[in-house]
Design a protein around this motif. Structure first.
Motif, PDB file in Angstrom:
ATOM      1  N   ARG A 178       0.767  -1.123   0.067  1.00 54.81           N
ATOM      2  CA  ARG A 178       0.018  -0.113   0.113  1.00 54.81           C
ATOM      3  C   ARG A 178       0.906   1.348   0.072  1.00 54.81           C
ATOM      4  NH1 ARG A 178      -4.560  -2.640   4.162  1.00 54.81           N
ATOM      5  NH2 ARG A 178      -5.353  -3.985   2.607  1.00 54.81           N
ATOM      6  N   ASN A 188       0.841   4.284  -1.591  1.00 58.03           N
ATOM      7  CA  ASN A 188      -0.064   4.883  -2.520  1.00 58.03           C
ATOM      8  C   ASN A 188       0.989   6.209  -2.739  1.00 58.03           C
ATOM      9  OD1 ASN A 188      -2.036   3.074  -1.775  1.00 58.03           O
ATOM     10  ND2 ASN A 188      -2.345   4.099   0.178  1.00 58.03           N
ATOM     11  N   TYR A 212       2.433   1.520   3.738  1.00 60.68           N
ATOM     12  CA  TYR A 212       2.045   2.880   3.621  1.00 60.68           C
ATOM     13  C   TYR A 212       3.129   3.888   3.565  1.00 60.68           C
ATOM     14  CZ  TYR A 212      -3.006   1.462   4.429  1.00 60.68           C
ATOM     15  OH  TYR A 212      -4.240   0.882   4.439  1.00 60.68           O
TER      16      TYR A 212
END
Length: 448
Positions: free
Chosen positions: A25, A27, A175
């Protein structure tokens, strides 16, 4: 200069045990860092590192400038703290930190002028003692989340035994992309910092360790590393499998060198020093400018964040101000974290300030933050398989429950690094990390 395929890909890693395939993840990987203007008010905690907290060296009413010392300690394991704004000290208060401790804090109202203090000058470094003194004066700590004072780490008892410096650019937590952006935006600072540390520690080898899911950073760093490598001092890039927790110190040493740190031992016991990639780059900039650690890059992400970003913020900025700068929240927050979802700390509220070792702020929507009720252990062994330290969590939990603290110690609870792989793997959703943490604390108290 032609770069070989091996240099582009990085050298492969040694095999390590355990770990989990947590979703990446990442992003914000391609989000270039944006600079947040200094806030009107900062709250600077006096405990922003492992070790003794600092004591404020300013008082209410004092005028301070950017880079000015505002907190220090005589303890060896500590790091000085500086102001990130110019303005007036308006309060000396106490903060309840995410881990439950309280600490002193200095409140500074900014005058908006960002006047730099006269002490901010490039340090003069000609010998090792001056190097260590400069690192301490910079306020540097481990910027990957650990927060260990860098000047202590770079001054081991037996310096001659150190032959390898490992630069941790793994960034294995989901993340977080702050270190990745350091590699992409400030790669020459990374290598310059590496070279300086390598020179003063007289190490023959530096390994920049980075997970394979960051090919662009691997290629960039490998190209620069190849250009500065000499027969006497090698700078290598080591490609790690994208498997959590590759960035954990002992796992990283095993993956990069094949060496195993003994239980209770330190990296220096096997000839290694490990430091975070952003810390190395910061030191390079400090040696050139003399500006201490007053700001840092962090990742702001999570399902409740309107516009995830990588942001450079002044240390002491309230979390709510950072969230507002990134566009605010699009959902009601169920969980707010300082750090990653595996090892980060839950925040009680968004008024808490950014710390030196804070590499991320993650805000998750309420519907995704519900805690699943634990059910009885089914003895599946997944926690044992996932543990990088070869521990058997159910046996430790049983010893702790029976108040057999000597037994828990014998089973190796002290070597638990609280990485969360056990809890992540548990189909019964048992609070294994919390149990291990309580067991470690009980063992310590039983000896006092």
């Amino acid at each position: 200069m032609t770069v070989s395929i091996q240099e582009k890909l990085g050298l492969p890693a040694f095999r390590t045990r355990g770990g989990v395939h947590a979703p990446h993840r990442k992003n914000t990987a391609e989000c270039e860092t944006v600079v947040m203007p200094p806030p009107e008010r900062i709250v600077v905690a006096m405990s922003q590192h492992i070790g003794a907290p600092c004591i404020p060296v300013v008082k209410v009413g004092d005028t301070v400038k950017v880079g000015q010392l505002i907190g220090d300690s005589d303890a060896l394991v500590s790091a000085p703290i500086h102001s990130g704004v110019s303005g007036k000290v308006t309060g000396l208060t106490e903060l309840l930190m995410p881990g439950g401790r309280t600490t002193a804090a200095v409140v500074i109202e900014s005058d908006g002028e960002q006047r730099v203090h006269e002490s901010v000058q490039p340090p003069v470094i000609e010998q090792f003692d001056q190097f260590i003194a400069a690192v301490r004066q910079s306020g540097a700590v481990g910027l990957g989340g650990a927060g260990f004072p860098t000047h202590v780490k770079l001054n081991p008892k037996d310096r001659d035994a150190i032959d390898t410096i490992i630069i941790n650019a793994a960034e294995c937590e989901p993340y977080i992309t702050a270190d990745y952006r350091e590699c992409m935006e400030d790669s020459w600072d990374v290598v310059s910092g590496v070279q300086t540390v390598m020179e003063f520690l007289d190490a023959s080898r530096v390994i920049i360790a980075i997970e394979s899911n960051k090919p662009a950073a691997i290629a960039e760093l490998a190209k620069i590393a190849a250009s500065v490598t000499t027969p006497q001092r090698q700078v290598q890039v080591r490609r790690l499998p994208a498997r959590y927790p590759q960035g954990a110190e002992k796992v990283l040493i095993a993956a990069c060198t094949g060496r195993k740190v003994p239980p209770g031992g330190l990296p220096a016991d096997v000839g290694c020093i490990v430091m975070n990639v952003t810390t190395a780059a910061f030191l390079s900039r400090y040696f050139k400018t003399g500006m201490p650690l007053v700001a840092r890059r962090l990742t702001v992400d999570g399902t409740a964040v309107a516009h995830p970003k990588n942001v450079r913020v002044t240390i002491g900025t309230p979390v709510k101000d950072v969230l507002a700068f990134t566009g605010g929240l699009k959902h009601e927050v169920g969980r707010l974290l300082m750090g990653g979802p595996m090892m980060g700390l839950a925040l009680m509220d968004d008024a808490l300030p950014v710390l030196k070792q804070n590499n991320a702020i993650l805000a998750f929507a309420r519907q995704e933050s519900a805690v699943t009720d634990a059910t009885p252990c089914i003895r599946c062994g997944r926690c044992v398989e996932a543990c990088p330290m070869r521990l058997v969590p159910p046996s430790i939990a049983a010893a702790f429950s029976a108040k057999d603290f000597a037994g828990a110690e014998k089973l190796g609870v002290g070597t638990c690094m609280e990485c969360g792989c056990c809890s992540f793997s548990c189909p019964a959703h048992r609070p294994i990390v919390q149990t291990m943490r309580l067991a470690k604390d009980a063992v310590r108290k039983s000896k006092s």
